[in-house]
Design an enzyme around this catalytic site. Sequence first.
Site, PDB file in Angstrom:
ATOM      1  N   GLU A   1       0.835  -1.200   0.000  1.00  0.00           N
ATOM      2  CA  GLU A   1       0.000   0.000   0.000  1.00  0.00           C
ATOM      3  C   GLU A   1       0.872   1.253   0.000  1.00  0.00           C
ATOM      4  OE1 GLU A   1      -3.471   1.023   3.022  1.00  0.00           O
ATOM      5  OE2 GLU A   1      -1.490   1.254   3.927  1.00  0.00           O
TER       6      GLU A   1
ATOM      7  N   ASP B   1      -9.976   1.725   5.780  1.00  0.00           N
ATOM      8  CA  ASP B   1      -9.936   1.571   4.327  1.00  0.00           C
ATOM      9  C   ASP B   1     -10.998   2.439   3.658  1.00  0.00           C
ATOM     10  OD1 ASP B   1      -7.878  -0.265   4.521  1.00  0.00           O
ATOM     11  OD2 ASP B   1      -8.886  -1.810   3.335  1.00  0.00           O
TER      12      ASP B   1
END
Length: 443
Positions: free
Chosen positions: A80, A309
Amino acid sequence: MKKMKVLLLMLLAVCSVSIPARAGNYRNVFVEMGYQPAEVDAKVKEVFNDVFRGPNKVYFEVGDTLGYVSDIKNHDARTEGMSYGMMIAVQMNEKDIFDRLWRWSKKYMQHQNGQREGYFAWSCKVDGTRNAEGAASDGELYYITALLFASNRWGNNTGINYKAEAQHILNCIQPREYTPATRRGGGGFPGLDSQQQGPQKMYLIDPETRLITFTPDGFGQRFTDPSYHIPVFYEVWAKYADDGRSDYWLDCARRSRAFLHKATNEKTGLNPDMCNYDGSELQMPRFPGKPQQQQAAPRRNGSSNFRYDSWRVPMNITLDYEWSGADAVWQRQYGERIQNFFYSQGIDKFVDQYRVDGSLPEGDEILQAGGFRKLRHSIGLVSTLAAASILCQHEKKKEFVDALWKARHEPFEDGYFDAYYDGLLRLFAFMHLSGNYRIIEKK
Protein backbone atom coordinates in the site's frame (compact mmCIF):
# COMPACT_ATOMS: atom_id res chain seq x y z
CA MET A 1 -29.09 41.42 -26.04
CA LYS A 2 -27.87 42.42 -22.60
CA LYS A 3 -30.00 39.71 -20.98
CA MET A 4 -28.64 37.12 -23.40
CA LYS A 5 -25.07 38.07 -22.48
CA VAL A 6 -25.88 37.75 -18.80
CA LEU A 7 -27.45 34.33 -19.35
CA LEU A 8 -24.44 33.21 -21.38
CA LEU A 9 -22.04 34.30 -18.64
CA MET A 10 -24.13 32.46 -16.04
CA LEU A 11 -24.10 29.30 -18.17
CA LEU A 12 -20.34 29.47 -18.59
CA ALA A 13 -19.90 29.90 -14.84
CA VAL A 14 -22.02 26.82 -14.13
CA CYS A 15 -20.14 24.77 -16.71
CA SER A 16 -16.78 25.76 -15.27
CA VAL A 17 -17.83 24.31 -11.94
CA SER A 18 -19.72 21.20 -13.00
CA ILE A 19 -17.61 19.81 -15.85
CA PRO A 20 -14.83 17.58 -14.48
CA ALA A 21 -11.23 18.38 -15.27
CA ARG A 22 -9.47 16.80 -18.19
CA ALA A 23 -5.77 16.30 -18.78
CA GLY A 24 -4.07 19.69 -18.85
CA ASN A 25 -6.99 21.41 -17.09
CA TYR A 26 -6.81 20.38 -13.45
CA ARG A 27 -8.48 22.72 -10.99
CA ASN A 28 -6.65 24.42 -8.15
CA VAL A 29 -9.57 24.43 -5.73
CA PHE A 30 -7.53 26.16 -3.02
CA VAL A 31 -7.03 29.15 -5.32
CA GLU A 32 -10.70 29.05 -6.35
CA MET A 33 -11.56 29.40 -2.67
CA GLY A 34 -9.35 32.40 -2.06
CA TYR A 35 -5.94 31.02 -1.17
CA GLN A 36 -2.99 32.63 -2.94
CA PRO A 37 -1.12 30.52 -5.54
CA ALA A 38 2.24 31.04 -3.84
CA GLU A 39 0.96 29.93 -0.44
CA VAL A 40 -0.70 26.89 -2.01
CA ASP A 41 2.55 25.87 -3.70
CA ALA A 42 4.42 26.34 -0.42
CA LYS A 43 1.85 24.30 1.49
CA VAL A 44 2.01 21.39 -0.97
CA LYS A 45 5.81 21.33 -0.68
CA GLU A 46 5.54 21.45 3.11
CA VAL A 47 3.13 18.49 3.22
CA PHE A 48 5.30 16.54 0.77
CA ASN A 49 8.36 17.18 2.94
CA ASP A 50 6.44 16.06 6.03
CA VAL A 51 6.01 12.64 4.44
CA PHE A 52 9.35 12.24 2.67
CA ARG A 53 11.94 14.41 4.40
CA GLY A 54 10.71 15.86 7.70
CA PRO A 55 11.21 14.69 11.30
CA ASN A 56 8.07 12.54 11.07
CA LYS A 57 8.85 11.19 7.59
CA VAL A 58 7.82 7.68 6.56
CA TYR A 59 10.27 7.39 3.65
CA PHE A 60 13.75 6.04 4.30
CA GLU A 61 16.67 5.50 1.92
CA VAL A 62 18.87 2.40 2.00
CA GLY A 63 22.31 2.69 0.45
CA ASP A 64 22.68 4.29 -2.96
CA THR A 65 19.74 2.72 -4.77
CA LEU A 66 16.95 1.57 -2.44
CA GLY A 67 14.25 3.17 -0.32
CA TYR A 68 11.04 2.18 1.46
CA VAL A 69 7.90 3.71 2.97
CA SER A 70 7.14 2.41 6.45
CA ASP A 71 3.94 2.13 8.43
CA ILE A 72 5.82 3.39 11.47
CA LYS A 73 3.31 2.32 14.09
CA ASN A 74 3.32 -1.26 12.76
CA HIS A 75 7.07 -1.40 12.08
CA ASP A 76 6.72 -2.67 8.52
CA ALA A 77 6.68 -1.72 4.86
CA ARG A 78 3.48 -2.44 2.95
CA THR A 79 2.66 -2.62 -0.73
CA GLU A 80 0.00 0.00 0.00
CA GLY A 81 2.56 2.57 1.15
CA MET A 82 5.25 1.56 -1.33
CA SER A 83 2.93 1.90 -4.32
CA TYR A 84 1.40 5.12 -2.93
CA GLY A 85 4.91 6.49 -2.57
CA MET A 86 5.65 5.63 -6.19
CA MET A 87 2.45 7.30 -7.39
CA ILE A 88 3.28 10.44 -5.41
CA ALA A 89 6.87 10.43 -6.68
CA VAL A 90 5.90 10.19 -10.35
CA GLN A 91 3.26 12.90 -9.91
CA MET A 92 5.81 15.21 -8.26
CA ASN A 93 8.59 14.31 -10.75
CA GLU A 94 10.77 12.76 -8.02
CA LYS A 95 12.48 10.12 -10.13
CA ASP A 96 15.11 9.09 -7.59
CA ILE A 97 12.46 8.40 -4.94
CA PHE A 98 10.35 6.47 -7.44
CA ASP A 99 13.26 4.31 -8.61
CA ARG A 100 14.40 3.55 -5.06
CA LEU A 101 10.91 2.45 -4.03
CA TRP A 102 10.51 0.28 -7.12
CA ARG A 103 13.89 -1.40 -6.65
CA TRP A 104 13.09 -2.15 -2.99
CA SER A 105 9.66 -3.50 -3.97
CA LYS A 106 11.09 -5.71 -6.67
CA LYS A 107 13.98 -6.97 -4.53
CA TYR A 108 12.07 -7.80 -1.36
CA MET A 109 8.34 -7.89 -2.13
CA GLN A 110 7.79 -9.15 -5.65
CA HIS A 111 7.77 -12.89 -6.26
CA GLN A 112 10.14 -13.54 -9.15
CA ASN A 113 9.03 -17.12 -9.75
CA GLY A 114 6.70 -19.82 -8.46
CA GLN A 115 2.92 -19.80 -8.23
CA ARG A 116 2.82 -16.19 -7.01
CA GLU A 117 5.16 -14.85 -9.69
CA GLY A 118 4.61 -11.15 -10.36
CA TYR A 119 2.60 -10.56 -7.19
CA PHE A 120 3.97 -8.71 -4.16
CA ALA A 121 4.15 -9.85 -0.53
CA TRP A 122 1.91 -7.29 1.11
CA SER A 123 4.01 -6.76 4.27
CA CYS A 124 7.73 -6.90 4.97
CA LYS A 125 9.92 -5.94 7.88
CA VAL A 126 11.97 -2.86 7.09
CA ASP A 127 15.01 -5.08 6.51
CA GLY A 128 13.10 -6.79 3.69
CA THR A 129 12.13 -9.98 5.54
CA ARG A 130 8.60 -10.94 4.53
CA ASN A 131 5.86 -10.97 7.16
CA ALA A 132 3.52 -12.66 4.68
CA GLU A 133 3.79 -14.15 1.21
CA GLY A 134 0.36 -13.22 -0.11
CA ALA A 135 -0.70 -10.02 -1.83
CA ALA A 136 -3.19 -7.26 -1.09
CA SER A 137 -4.82 -6.36 -4.38
CA ASP A 138 -4.62 -2.58 -4.07
CA GLY A 139 -0.82 -2.73 -4.12
CA GLU A 140 -0.75 -4.27 -7.59
CA LEU A 141 -3.37 -1.75 -8.73
CA TYR A 142 -1.15 1.20 -7.82
CA TYR A 143 2.13 -0.40 -8.89
CA ILE A 144 0.85 -0.94 -12.43
CA THR A 145 -0.57 2.56 -12.82
CA ALA A 146 2.47 4.28 -11.31
CA LEU A 147 4.83 2.30 -13.56
CA LEU A 148 2.85 3.27 -16.67
CA PHE A 149 2.99 6.92 -15.65
CA ALA A 150 6.74 6.61 -15.06
CA SER A 151 7.09 5.18 -18.56
CA ASN A 152 5.17 8.14 -19.97
CA ARG A 153 7.11 10.72 -17.96
CA TRP A 154 10.69 9.43 -18.07
CA GLY A 155 10.75 6.85 -20.85
CA ASN A 156 12.10 3.33 -20.48
CA ASN A 157 15.79 3.84 -21.14
CA THR A 158 17.06 5.31 -17.89
CA GLY A 159 17.88 2.08 -16.11
CA ILE A 160 14.37 0.70 -15.53
CA ASN A 161 12.00 -0.39 -18.27
CA TYR A 162 8.89 0.81 -16.45
CA LYS A 163 6.46 -0.28 -19.13
CA ALA A 164 7.87 -3.81 -19.30
CA GLU A 165 7.61 -4.08 -15.51
CA ALA A 166 3.95 -3.00 -15.64
CA GLN A 167 3.20 -5.43 -18.45
CA HIS A 168 4.82 -8.26 -16.49
CA ILE A 169 2.52 -7.63 -13.53
CA LEU A 170 -0.50 -7.36 -15.84
CA ASN A 171 0.33 -10.74 -17.35
CA CYS A 172 0.89 -12.35 -13.95
CA ILE A 173 -2.42 -11.20 -12.44
CA GLN A 174 -4.44 -13.11 -15.03
CA PRO A 175 -6.18 -16.25 -13.66
CA ARG A 176 -3.84 -19.18 -13.11
CA GLU A 177 -3.79 -22.35 -11.08
CA TYR A 178 -2.08 -22.53 -7.71
CA THR A 179 -2.04 -24.76 -4.65
CA PRO A 180 -2.91 -22.86 -1.47
CA ALA A 181 -0.96 -23.29 1.73
CA THR A 182 -2.47 -25.70 4.24
CA ARG A 183 -1.41 -23.79 7.33
CA ARG A 184 -3.16 -20.70 8.65
CA GLY A 185 -1.56 -17.53 7.45
CA GLY A 186 -0.60 -18.91 4.04
CA GLY A 187 -3.09 -16.73 2.20
CA GLY A 188 -3.11 -13.04 1.48
CA PHE A 189 -3.30 -11.94 5.12
CA PRO A 190 -2.26 -13.72 8.32
CA GLY A 191 -5.06 -15.96 9.54
CA LEU A 192 -7.11 -15.71 6.35
CA ASP A 193 -6.07 -18.84 4.48
CA SER A 194 -8.95 -20.70 2.88
CA GLN A 195 -7.84 -24.04 4.36
CA GLN A 196 -9.01 -25.74 1.18
CA GLN A 197 -7.07 -28.60 -0.35
CA GLY A 198 -6.16 -29.05 -3.99
CA PRO A 199 -5.43 -26.57 -6.79
CA GLN A 200 -7.40 -23.34 -7.10
CA LYS A 201 -7.43 -20.34 -9.40
CA MET A 202 -5.54 -17.19 -8.38
CA TYR A 203 -6.53 -13.84 -9.87
CA LEU A 204 -6.51 -10.14 -9.05
CA ILE A 205 -9.77 -9.47 -10.91
CA ASP A 206 -12.72 -11.77 -10.29
CA PRO A 207 -13.42 -13.45 -13.67
CA GLU A 208 -17.20 -13.47 -13.26
CA THR A 209 -17.85 -9.93 -12.01
CA ARG A 210 -14.64 -8.31 -13.32
CA LEU A 211 -14.25 -6.57 -9.97
CA ILE A 212 -11.04 -6.39 -7.95
CA THR A 213 -10.56 -8.98 -5.22
CA PHE A 214 -9.72 -8.24 -1.61
CA THR A 215 -6.72 -10.56 -1.87
CA PRO A 216 -5.77 -12.81 -4.82
CA ASP A 217 -6.11 -16.10 -2.94
CA GLY A 218 -8.77 -18.63 -2.01
CA PHE A 219 -10.17 -16.58 0.86
CA GLY A 220 -9.92 -12.99 -0.32
CA GLN A 221 -11.21 -13.72 -3.80
CA ARG A 222 -14.67 -14.26 -2.32
CA PHE A 223 -15.27 -10.56 -1.76
CA THR A 224 -13.96 -7.07 -2.46
CA ASP A 225 -12.94 -3.85 -0.75
CA PRO A 226 -14.72 -0.72 -2.04
CA SER A 227 -11.60 1.36 -1.44
CA TYR A 228 -9.75 -0.74 -4.02
CA HIS A 229 -12.07 0.50 -6.76
CA ILE A 230 -10.49 3.21 -8.90
CA PRO A 231 -12.16 2.70 -12.29
CA VAL A 232 -10.06 5.24 -14.16
CA PHE A 233 -6.89 3.27 -13.41
CA TYR A 234 -8.24 0.59 -15.76
CA GLU A 235 -8.75 3.25 -18.41
CA VAL A 236 -5.10 4.24 -17.98
CA TRP A 237 -4.14 0.59 -18.49
CA ALA A 238 -6.36 0.38 -21.58
CA LYS A 239 -4.67 3.43 -23.08
CA TYR A 240 -1.02 2.90 -22.17
CA ALA A 241 -0.30 -0.72 -21.22
CA ASP A 242 -0.34 -2.13 -24.77
CA ASP A 243 -1.09 -5.56 -23.33
CA GLY A 244 -3.83 -6.51 -25.80
CA ARG A 245 -6.58 -6.24 -23.17
CA SER A 246 -7.92 -2.71 -23.72
CA ASP A 247 -11.56 -3.74 -24.16
CA TYR A 248 -11.35 -5.92 -21.06
CA TRP A 249 -9.95 -3.10 -18.93
CA LEU A 250 -12.60 -0.66 -20.15
CA ASP A 251 -15.27 -3.15 -19.15
CA CYS A 252 -13.64 -3.50 -15.71
CA ALA A 253 -13.86 0.30 -15.35
CA ARG A 254 -17.54 0.31 -16.27
CA ARG A 255 -18.38 -2.48 -13.84
CA SER A 256 -16.36 -0.90 -11.04
CA ARG A 257 -18.36 2.33 -11.36
CA ALA A 258 -21.62 0.39 -11.25
CA PHE A 259 -20.38 -1.45 -8.15
CA LEU A 260 -19.71 1.81 -6.28
CA HIS A 261 -23.34 2.82 -6.77
CA LYS A 262 -24.36 -0.33 -4.90
CA ALA A 263 -21.67 -0.20 -2.21
CA THR A 264 -22.41 3.33 -0.97
CA ASN A 265 -25.40 3.96 1.27
CA GLU A 266 -28.08 5.96 -0.54
CA LYS A 267 -28.70 8.18 2.50
CA THR A 268 -25.31 8.64 4.15
CA GLY A 269 -22.92 7.92 1.29
CA LEU A 270 -20.96 5.64 3.63
CA ASN A 271 -19.51 2.38 2.36
CA PRO A 272 -18.42 -0.79 4.17
CA ASP A 273 -14.80 -1.69 4.76
CA MET A 274 -15.36 -4.92 2.80
CA CYS A 275 -18.42 -6.31 1.05
CA ASN A 276 -19.72 -8.82 -1.46
CA TYR A 277 -19.31 -8.20 -5.17
CA ASP A 278 -22.93 -7.08 -5.39
CA GLY A 279 -22.30 -4.44 -2.73
CA SER A 280 -24.23 -6.30 -0.01
CA GLU A 281 -23.04 -6.71 3.56
CA LEU A 282 -20.31 -9.26 4.08
CA GLN A 283 -21.07 -11.96 6.63
CA MET A 284 -17.57 -12.99 7.65
CA PRO A 285 -17.47 -16.57 9.02
CA ARG A 286 -16.28 -17.04 12.56
CA PHE A 287 -13.85 -19.72 11.45
CA PRO A 288 -12.36 -19.24 7.96
CA GLY A 289 -12.35 -22.48 5.98
CA LYS A 290 -15.05 -24.20 8.02
CA PRO A 291 -18.24 -24.94 6.06
CA GLN A 292 -20.79 -22.18 6.62
CA GLN A 293 -23.51 -24.60 7.66
CA GLN A 294 -21.35 -25.79 10.57
CA GLN A 295 -20.89 -22.32 12.02
CA ALA A 296 -22.92 -20.27 14.44
CA ALA A 297 -24.60 -17.20 12.96
CA PRO A 298 -21.97 -14.54 12.29
CA ARG A 299 -21.80 -11.80 14.90
CA ARG A 300 -22.02 -8.15 13.88
CA ASN A 301 -18.77 -7.62 12.09
CA GLY A 302 -16.89 -4.36 11.88
CA SER A 303 -15.84 -5.22 8.34
CA SER A 304 -19.29 -4.04 7.27
CA ASN A 305 -18.66 -0.61 8.79
CA PHE A 306 -17.14 2.56 7.39
CA ARG A 307 -13.61 2.63 8.81
CA TYR A 308 -9.93 3.07 7.84
CA ASP A 309 -9.94 1.57 4.33
CA SER A 310 -13.30 3.19 3.67
CA TRP A 311 -11.88 6.69 4.07
CA ARG A 312 -10.26 6.37 0.66
CA VAL A 313 -13.50 5.98 -1.27
CA PRO A 314 -14.46 9.70 -1.40
CA MET A 315 -11.03 10.54 -2.76
CA ASN A 316 -11.04 7.62 -5.21
CA ILE A 317 -14.40 8.69 -6.62
CA THR A 318 -13.03 12.22 -6.88
CA LEU A 319 -10.04 10.88 -8.82
CA ASP A 320 -12.31 9.04 -11.25
CA TYR A 321 -14.37 12.21 -11.69
CA GLU A 322 -11.31 14.35 -12.37
CA TRP A 323 -9.57 11.98 -14.76
CA SER A 324 -12.54 10.45 -16.58
CA GLY A 325 -15.88 12.10 -15.80
CA ALA A 326 -17.64 9.01 -17.15
CA ASP A 327 -20.00 8.90 -14.16
CA ALA A 328 -20.02 12.62 -13.33
CA VAL A 329 -23.72 13.07 -12.50
CA TRP A 330 -23.81 10.32 -9.89
CA GLN A 331 -20.38 11.27 -8.54
CA ARG A 332 -21.44 14.87 -7.88
CA GLN A 333 -24.54 13.60 -6.07
CA TYR A 334 -22.39 11.21 -4.05
CA GLY A 335 -19.95 13.97 -3.09
CA GLU A 336 -22.66 16.16 -1.66
CA ARG A 337 -24.37 13.22 0.03
CA ILE A 338 -21.28 12.12 1.95
CA GLN A 339 -20.26 15.66 2.85
CA ASN A 340 -23.80 16.34 4.08
CA PHE A 341 -23.59 13.33 6.38
CA PHE A 342 -20.29 14.33 7.94
CA TYR A 343 -21.36 17.95 8.16
CA SER A 344 -24.38 16.78 10.17
CA GLN A 345 -21.96 15.15 12.63
CA GLY A 346 -20.07 18.42 13.10
CA ILE A 347 -17.36 19.66 10.76
CA ASP A 348 -14.80 19.58 13.60
CA LYS A 349 -16.32 16.68 15.53
CA PHE A 350 -17.14 13.78 13.19
CA VAL A 351 -15.39 10.53 14.02
CA ASP A 352 -13.55 8.11 11.78
CA GLN A 353 -15.73 4.98 12.05
CA TYR A 354 -19.49 4.54 11.55
CA ARG A 355 -21.95 1.89 10.60
CA VAL A 356 -23.07 2.59 7.05
CA ASP A 357 -26.47 3.77 8.30
CA GLY A 358 -24.68 6.54 10.20
CA SER A 359 -24.93 5.07 13.70
CA LEU A 360 -21.84 4.64 15.85
CA PRO A 361 -20.06 1.29 16.20
CA GLU A 362 -19.57 -0.30 19.59
CA GLY A 363 -17.06 -2.54 21.32
CA ASP A 364 -15.14 -4.90 19.06
CA GLU A 365 -16.73 -3.31 15.99
CA ILE A 366 -14.31 -0.42 16.45
CA LEU A 367 -11.15 -1.31 14.58
CA GLN A 368 -8.05 -0.62 16.63
CA ALA A 369 -4.91 1.05 15.33
CA GLY A 370 -1.51 1.38 16.92
CA GLY A 371 -2.70 -0.42 20.05
CA PHE A 372 -5.66 1.95 20.54
CA ARG A 373 -9.33 1.09 20.04
CA LYS A 374 -10.89 4.52 19.89
CA LEU A 375 -13.02 6.73 17.67
CA ARG A 376 -11.16 9.86 16.60
CA HIS A 377 -11.45 12.93 14.41
CA SER A 378 -8.69 11.71 12.13
CA ILE A 379 -6.85 13.92 9.67
CA GLY A 380 -6.82 11.12 7.09
CA LEU A 381 -10.62 11.27 6.85
CA VAL A 382 -10.61 15.08 7.06
CA SER A 383 -8.34 14.91 4.01
CA THR A 384 -10.40 12.62 1.81
CA LEU A 385 -13.63 14.50 2.56
CA ALA A 386 -11.91 17.75 1.64
CA ALA A 387 -10.76 16.24 -1.66
CA ALA A 388 -14.40 15.36 -2.38
CA SER A 389 -15.14 19.10 -2.50
CA ILE A 390 -14.04 18.86 -6.14
CA LEU A 391 -17.29 16.96 -6.72
CA CYS A 392 -19.52 19.43 -4.93
CA GLN A 393 -21.36 22.64 -5.70
CA HIS A 394 -22.92 23.30 -2.28
CA GLU A 395 -21.40 25.95 -0.02
CA LYS A 396 -20.34 23.39 2.60
CA LYS A 397 -17.44 22.31 0.40
CA LYS A 398 -15.36 25.33 1.39
CA GLU A 399 -15.65 24.44 5.06
CA PHE A 400 -14.20 20.99 4.34
CA VAL A 401 -11.33 22.50 2.36
CA ASP A 402 -10.64 25.08 5.07
CA ALA A 403 -10.72 22.34 7.71
CA LEU A 404 -7.98 20.45 5.87
CA TRP A 405 -5.88 23.57 5.38
CA LYS A 406 -6.02 24.43 9.07
CA ALA A 407 -5.68 20.88 10.43
CA ARG A 408 -2.42 20.11 12.23
CA HIS A 409 -0.92 16.67 11.74
CA GLU A 410 0.31 16.01 15.25
CA PRO A 411 -0.14 13.45 18.07
CA PHE A 412 -3.44 13.18 19.91
CA GLU A 413 -3.53 13.88 23.64
CA ASP A 414 -3.17 10.16 24.44
CA GLY A 415 -0.04 9.91 22.29
CA TYR A 416 -1.53 8.22 19.22
CA PHE A 417 0.03 9.47 15.98
CA ASP A 418 -0.13 8.05 12.48
CA ALA A 419 2.56 9.58 10.30
CA TYR A 420 1.97 6.93 7.64
CA TYR A 421 -1.68 6.50 6.63
CA ASP A 422 -2.90 9.89 7.80
CA GLY A 423 0.20 11.50 6.29
CA LEU A 424 -0.17 9.86 2.88
CA LEU A 425 -3.90 10.62 2.60
CA ARG A 426 -3.23 14.21 3.64
CA LEU A 427 -0.63 14.57 0.90
CA PHE A 428 -2.90 13.02 -1.72
CA ALA A 429 -5.66 15.47 -0.76
CA PHE A 430 -3.35 18.47 -1.11
CA MET A 431 -2.27 17.15 -4.50
CA HIS A 432 -5.90 16.83 -5.61
CA LEU A 433 -7.02 20.22 -4.39
CA SER A 434 -4.01 22.04 -5.83
CA GLY A 435 -4.36 20.45 -9.27
CA ASN A 436 -1.21 18.34 -8.86
CA TYR A 437 -2.70 14.86 -9.23
CA ARG A 438 -2.98 14.17 -12.95
CA ILE A 439 -3.00 11.65 -15.74
CA ILE A 440 0.58 11.69 -16.99
CA GLU A 441 0.27 11.60 -20.73
CA LYS A 442 2.79 9.91 -22.99
CA LYS A 443 5.29 12.36 -24.46
